[in-house]
Design a protein around this motif. Sequence first.
Motif, PDB file in Angstrom:
ATOM      1  N   GLY A  74     -21.384  -3.562  20.633  1.00 41.87           N
ATOM      2  CA  GLY A  74     -20.429  -2.729  21.351  1.00 41.87           C
ATOM      3  C   GLY A  74     -20.043  -1.494  20.560  1.00 41.87           C
ATOM      4  N   LYS A  75     -18.971  -0.853  21.005  1.00 43.40           N
ATOM      5  CA  LYS A  75     -18.472   0.343  20.327  1.00 43.40           C
ATOM      6  C   LYS A  75     -16.953   0.260  20.215  1.00 43.40           C
ATOM      7  CE  LYS A  75     -18.038   3.182  24.528  1.00 43.40           C
ATOM      8  NZ  LYS A  75     -18.436   4.456  25.178  1.00 43.40           N
ATOM      9  N   CYS A  76     -16.420   0.970  19.231  1.00 41.29           N
ATOM     10  CA  CYS A  76     -14.973   1.006  19.032  1.00 41.29           C
ATOM     11  C   CYS A  76     -14.375   2.056  19.963  1.00 41.29           C
ATOM     12  CB  CYS A  76     -14.649   1.331  17.578  1.00 41.29           C
ATOM     13  SG  CYS A  76     -12.880   1.418  17.223  1.00 41.29           S
ATOM     14  N   THR A  77     -13.363   1.670  20.730  1.00 39.93           N
ATOM     15  CA  THR A  77     -12.744   2.593  21.681  1.00 39.93           C
ATOM     16  C   THR A  77     -11.357   3.052  21.251  1.00 39.93           C
ATOM     17  OG1 THR A  77     -11.874   0.721  22.962  1.00 39.93           O
ATOM     18  CG2 THR A  77     -14.022   1.611  23.620  1.00 39.93           C
ATOM     19  N   SER A  78     -10.750   2.345  20.284  1.00 37.76           N
ATOM     20  CA  SER A  78      -9.384   2.712  19.909  1.00 37.76           C
ATOM     21  C   SER A  78      -9.031   2.154  18.536  1.00 37.76           C
ATOM     22  CB  SER A  78      -8.391   2.178  20.951  1.00 37.76           C
ATOM     23  OG  SER A  78      -7.057   2.402  20.551  1.00 37.76           O
ATOM     24  N   VAL A  79      -8.353   2.989  17.725  1.00 35.67           N
ATOM     25  CA  VAL A  79      -7.765   2.548  16.454  1.00 35.67           C
ATOM     26  C   VAL A  79      -6.318   3.037  16.445  1.00 35.67           C
ATOM     27  CG1 VAL A  79      -7.822   2.669  13.939  1.00 35.67           C
ATOM     28  CG2 VAL A  79      -9.971   2.655  15.230  1.00 35.67           C
ATOM     29  N   ILE A  80      -5.368   2.107  16.535  1.00 35.21           N
ATOM     30  CA  ILE A  80      -3.942   2.448  16.559  1.00 35.21           C
ATOM     31  C   ILE A  80      -3.308   1.983  15.253  1.00 35.21           C
ATOM     32  CG2 ILE A  80      -1.739   2.095  17.729  1.00 35.21           C
ATOM     33  CD1 ILE A  80      -3.300   1.561  20.292  1.00 35.21           C
ATOM     34  N   ALA A  81      -2.637   2.903  14.560  1.00 32.17           N
ATOM     35  CA  ALA A  81      -2.040   2.597  13.259  1.00 32.17           C
ATOM     36  C   ALA A  81      -0.522   2.468  13.379  1.00 32.17           C
ATOM     37  CB  ALA A  81      -2.394   3.680  12.253  1.00 32.17           C
ATOM     38  N   GLU A  82       0.025   1.469  12.691  1.00 31.16           N
ATOM     39  CA  GLU A  82       1.474   1.299  12.556  1.00 31.16           C
ATOM     40  C   GLU A  82       1.808   1.384  11.068  1.00 31.16           C
ATOM     41  OE1 GLU A  82       3.098  -2.114  14.701  1.00 31.16           O
ATOM     42  OE2 GLU A  82       1.143  -2.302  15.698  1.00 31.16           O
ATOM     43  N   ASP A  83       2.610   2.377  10.708  1.00 34.72           N
ATOM     44  CA  ASP A  83       2.963   2.591   9.304  1.00 34.72           C
ATOM     45  C   ASP A  83       4.386   2.095   9.060  1.00 34.72           C
ATOM     46  OD1 ASP A  83       2.003   4.558   6.806  1.00 34.72           O
ATOM     47  OD2 ASP A  83       4.170   4.304   6.999  1.00 34.72           O
ATOM     48  N   ASP A  84       4.503   1.060   8.229  1.00 33.14           N
ATOM     49  CA  ASP A  84       5.817   0.486   7.907  1.00 33.14           C
ATOM     50  C   ASP A  84       6.222   0.954   6.513  1.00 33.14           C
ATOM     51  OD1 ASP A  84       8.037  -1.062   7.337  1.00 33.14           O
ATOM     52  OD2 ASP A  84       7.241  -2.842   8.337  1.00 33.14           O
ATOM     53  N   GLN A  85       7.027   2.020   6.470  1.00 34.16           N
ATOM     54  CA  GLN A  85       7.433   2.616   5.198  1.00 34.16           C
ATOM     55  C   GLN A  85       8.324   1.679   4.392  1.00 34.16           C
ATOM     56  OE1 GLN A  85       6.542   5.526   3.794  1.00 34.16           O
ATOM     57  NE2 GLN A  85       7.864   5.149   2.019  1.00 34.16           N
ATOM     58  N   SER A  86       9.170   0.900   5.087  1.00 38.06           N
ATOM     59  CA  SER A  86      10.127   0.043   4.383  1.00 38.06           C
ATOM     60  C   SER A  86       9.443  -1.081   3.613  1.00 38.06           C
ATOM     61  CB  SER A  86      11.132  -0.544   5.383  1.00 38.06           C
ATOM     62  OG  SER A  86      10.468  -1.381   6.324  1.00 38.06           O
ATOM     63  N   ARG A  87       8.267  -1.523   4.086  1.00 43.03           N
ATOM     64  CA  ARG A  87       7.564  -2.624   3.422  1.00 43.03           C
ATOM     65  C   ARG A  87       6.247  -2.192   2.784  1.00 43.03           C
ATOM     66  NH1 ARG A  87       6.380  -7.262   7.266  1.00 43.03           N
ATOM     67  NH2 ARG A  87       5.848  -5.569   8.707  1.00 43.03           N
ATOM     68  N   ASN A  88       5.935  -0.893   2.873  1.00 41.79           N
ATOM     69  CA  ASN A  88       4.661  -0.379   2.350  1.00 41.79           C
ATOM     70  C   ASN A  88       3.470  -1.130   2.961  1.00 41.79           C
ATOM     71  OD1 ASN A  88       5.744   1.618   0.701  1.00 41.79           O
ATOM     72  ND2 ASN A  88       6.024   0.197  -1.010  1.00 41.79           N
ATOM     73  N   VAL A  89       3.491  -1.204   4.299  1.00 40.44           N
ATOM     74  CA  VAL A  89       2.474  -1.963   5.034  1.00 40.44           C
ATOM     75  C   VAL A  89       1.773  -1.047   6.041  1.00 40.44           C
ATOM     76  CG1 VAL A  89       2.164  -3.737   6.807  1.00 40.44           C
ATOM     77  CG2 VAL A  89       3.522  -4.236   4.778  1.00 40.44           C
ATOM     78  N   THR A 125       0.845  -1.192   0.000  1.00 40.17           N
ATOM     79  CA  THR A 125       0.000   0.000   0.000  1.00 40.17           C
ATOM     80  C   THR A 125       0.884   1.246   0.000  1.00 40.17           C
ATOM     81  OG1 THR A 125      -1.638  -1.214   1.306  1.00 40.17           O
ATOM     82  CG2 THR A 125      -1.900   1.171   1.161  1.00 40.17           C
ATOM     83  N   SER A 126       0.643   2.144  -0.926  1.00 36.91           N
ATOM     84  CA  SER A 126       1.455   3.357  -1.037  1.00 36.91           C
ATOM     85  C   SER A 126       1.255   4.254   0.178  1.00 36.91           C
ATOM     86  CB  SER A 126       1.083   4.125  -2.307  1.00 36.91           C
ATOM     87  OG  SER A 126      -0.240   4.638  -2.197  1.00 36.91           O
ATOM     88  N   TYR A 127       2.170   5.204   0.356  1.00 37.90           N
ATOM     89  CA  TYR A 127       2.113   6.098   1.516  1.00 37.90           C
ATOM     90  C   TYR A 127       0.821   6.909   1.533  1.00 37.90           C
ATOM     91  CZ  TYR A 127       3.227   9.955   4.647  1.00 37.90           C
ATOM     92  OH  TYR A 127       3.189  10.888   5.654  1.00 37.90           O
ATOM     93  N   GLU A 128       0.457   7.491   0.401  1.00 37.87           N
ATOM     94  CA  GLU A 128      -0.761   8.292   0.337  1.00 37.87           C
ATOM     95  C   GLU A 128      -1.998   7.444   0.628  1.00 37.87           C
ATOM     96  OE1 GLU A 128      -1.069  11.495   0.106  1.00 37.87           O
ATOM     97  OE2 GLU A 128       1.106  11.736   0.030  1.00 37.87           O
ATOM     98  N   GLU A 129      -1.985   6.209   0.125  1.00 38.05           N
ATOM     99  CA  GLU A 129      -3.116   5.317   0.360  1.00 38.05           C
ATOM    100  C   GLU A 129      -3.176   4.902   1.830  1.00 38.05           C
ATOM    101  OE1 GLU A 129      -6.422   2.899  -1.191  1.00 38.05           O
ATOM    102  OE2 GLU A 129      -5.444   4.815  -1.590  1.00 38.05           O
ATOM    103  N   ARG A 130      -2.027   4.695   2.450  1.00 40.33           N
ATOM    104  CA  ARG A 130      -1.999   4.323   3.868  1.00 40.33           C
ATOM    105  C   ARG A 130      -2.570   5.442   4.732  1.00 40.33           C
ATOM    106  NH1 ARG A 130       3.292   2.713   2.545  1.00 40.33           N
ATOM    107  NH2 ARG A 130       4.248   4.223   3.978  1.00 40.33           N
ATOM    108  N   LYS A 131      -2.208   6.671   4.429  1.00 43.00           N
ATOM    109  CA  LYS A 131      -2.747   7.810   5.179  1.00 43.00           C
ATOM    110  C   LYS A 131      -4.265   7.894   5.026  1.00 43.00           C
ATOM    111  CE  LYS A 131      -0.441  11.288   3.557  1.00 43.00           C
ATOM    112  NZ  LYS A 131      -0.011  12.702   3.427  1.00 43.00           N
TER     113      LYS A 131
END
Length: 239
Positions: A108-123, A72-78
């Motif tokens: 239920g409800k969503c309480t948290s969304v934590i993102a990890e952006d791996d630039q080296s693998r486009n993940v 996934t490209s950087y712009e798409e990840r954002k």
Amino acid sequence: MGIEINEYIEMGRFNSKEAGYYVLEHDAPSPDEQEIIESIPFMQGVYDFSMLLGEKVFDNRKLTVKLYRPLTSYEERKRLEQEAKEQLILNEVSAITDSWLDGCHWLGKCTSVIAEDDQSRNVLILTITFDCYPFALKDAAGYTDEFDVDYFVDGVDQWTGFFVKGQRNILLINEGVNATSPIITATGKMQLITDDGESLDIQKGQNQDLFFKLKRGENHLTIIGSGHIRFITETEVMV
């Protein structure tokens, strides 16, 4: 050719499979019991009052799902990170479809969304946490009478809507793991009597008395009045 996505989580407008995520981890530990344990002076040991109402009571449970989106490209990840947070965090308490469950869903409800952006693998990796009702709810709600006539539902073969003229004895089976308070709709005033002799006045329209519960298993009821009555509830299961 990529690996087919089979597992997914869905809430509101968010569907992890449609957004291209794979489920890396899934954690839904059993809920904590609300224990009431008292020590009485001059008495040996302790007394456990947790089953005072005849069944265990639990706190909400935490559901955590880790999602993985490769290539996934950087712009798409954002864009995807922002989209997931908007679609999940802004939701109120609602149904959560989880492919890990078979024929059930969470509430239920969503309480948290934590993102990890791996630039080296486009993940992009998302760790999503939900605060859920302790029991899962069966998708096929018991005691529902959609067509205003007597008919069967999935799960337990039983009547869920009844025409009454004078007096009628009925049987409702609660296949859930604990007692549940049904929504009762009626076309006129009626009286409901349980096999324990408890009486409940039913008004025309929609009724729900939180002190009246269908116990686990068989419930023999007597309905007095004229018209049509139906019972609507959700079956709770511990998974």
